[in-house]
Design an enzyme around this catalytic site. Sequence first.
Site, mmCIF file in Angstrom:
data_model
loop_
_atom_site.group_PDB
_atom_site.id
_atom_site.type_symbol
_atom_site.label_atom_id
_atom_site.label_comp_id
_atom_site.label_asym_id
_atom_site.label_seq_id
_atom_site.Cartn_x
_atom_site.Cartn_y
_atom_site.Cartn_z
ATOM 1 N N GLU A 1 -30.590 -52.930 -41.889
ATOM 2 C CA GLU A 1 -29.797 -54.147 -41.660
ATOM 3 C C GLU A 1 -30.738 -55.340 -41.628
ATOM 4 O OE1 GLU A 1 -26.859 -54.355 -38.199
ATOM 5 O OE2 GLU A 1 -28.373 -55.802 -37.576
ATOM 6 N N TYR B 1 -20.401 -46.990 -30.009
ATOM 7 C CA TYR B 1 -21.370 -47.231 -28.929
ATOM 8 C C TYR B 1 -21.660 -45.949 -28.154
ATOM 9 C CZ TYR B 1 -20.107 -51.952 -30.142
ATOM 10 O OH TYR B 1 -19.895 -53.105 -30.858
#
Length: 318
Positions: A19, A180
């Site tokens: 990313e 998460y």
Amino acid sequence: MKITEHLQAAKDKTLFSFEILPPLKGQNINSIYESIDPLMEFNPPFIDVTYHREEYVYSEKENGLLEKKIVRKRPGTVGICAAIQSKYGVDAVPHILCGGFSKEDTENFLIDLDFLGIKNVMALRGDAVKSETYFKPEKNGNCFAKDLVDQIYDLNAGKYLDEVIEKGHNTDFCVGVAGYPEKHMEAPSIDKDIQRLKEKIEAGAEYVVTQMFFENDRYFDFVEKCRESGIDVPIIPGLKPIATKKQLSVIPHRFHVDMPDCLIREVEKCKDNAAVRQVGIEWCIQQSKELIAGGVPVLHYYSMGKSTNIQKIATAIF
Ligand SMILES: Cc1cc2nc3c(=O)[nH]c(=O)nc-3n(C[C@H](O)[C@H](O)[C@H](O)COP(=O)(O)OP(=O)(O)OC[C@H]3O[C@@H](n4cnc5c(N)ncnc54)[C@H](O)[C@@H]3O)c2cc1C
């Protein structure tokens, strides 16, 4: 290609991806190329580009009153994605947020992406703006990532906001969503958070990328819980190598993740950040090896615009 197609084509081989952040306003795109170039030898099938919403900045005027200004420090997500696809021939995955977007803005953003030949998007809610405690959706905007996923799949079905458009062009986006392992900070429990994640998958999302974690057991436990709850899409682990001492306090505060004591001790022993970077690289190599042994589809690295440490990790792994 869609991310799901890349994963199918890889069969059981673990892929490498990363990313990047758009550069700060005022810089040019070369800084992005400089961070991508050294990583191309590891054949990333896709590169994620984050989205950064506006921030409110307050400055004091001569009369003592505060003036509120809206600034976007890192614009350029769409332009960078288009540039990556054309320069490297690699699929770029723009992140798209609920925050700061009305549904109309979202639709127009998606139309741009479709026209640019971008096939994948990462659908996120976004955080509250810095001056506010809680996330507030835009007027007529999406409230949760699940609503954004719904809107994207509406467009994939040719359903536009303007009801006058009867047989609209069907876009064909493959949508990723966030997960998460240590629970999203606002969720009352991990089980509730996984239930919310399942709602995003039921709305059509085809893969999950996780928040960073520093103990692999967190990831493996999370995947097990997701599978038990019926989530069957690929769950891609996100990894961040520690690079500075300051991150010992910044990362838990900002991302709400724990760090294992032995990692903290190793970082605290370091005399300078060069030594911390080395600790971070070694830790991340170890994490990566275990994750590959655990059969993960992709190792996805958060580069934060600095590729030297990711390059060293990838050299040891791929
Ligand atoms: C891989 C990854 C990439 C990211 N990229 C970016 C980026 O580029 N730009 C950026 O600004 N931020 C980014 N973020 C951060 C993200 O925007 C924040 O973590 C945000 O606070 C939550 O986004 P989400 O998409 O997970 O939200 P959601 O899935 O909407 O969840 C947000 C919270 O709401 C809860 N919830 C969900 N649905 C409901 C409901 N119907 N009712 C009540 N509660 C509900 C969830 O349990 C969770 O606590 C990224 C995070 C990850 C993990």
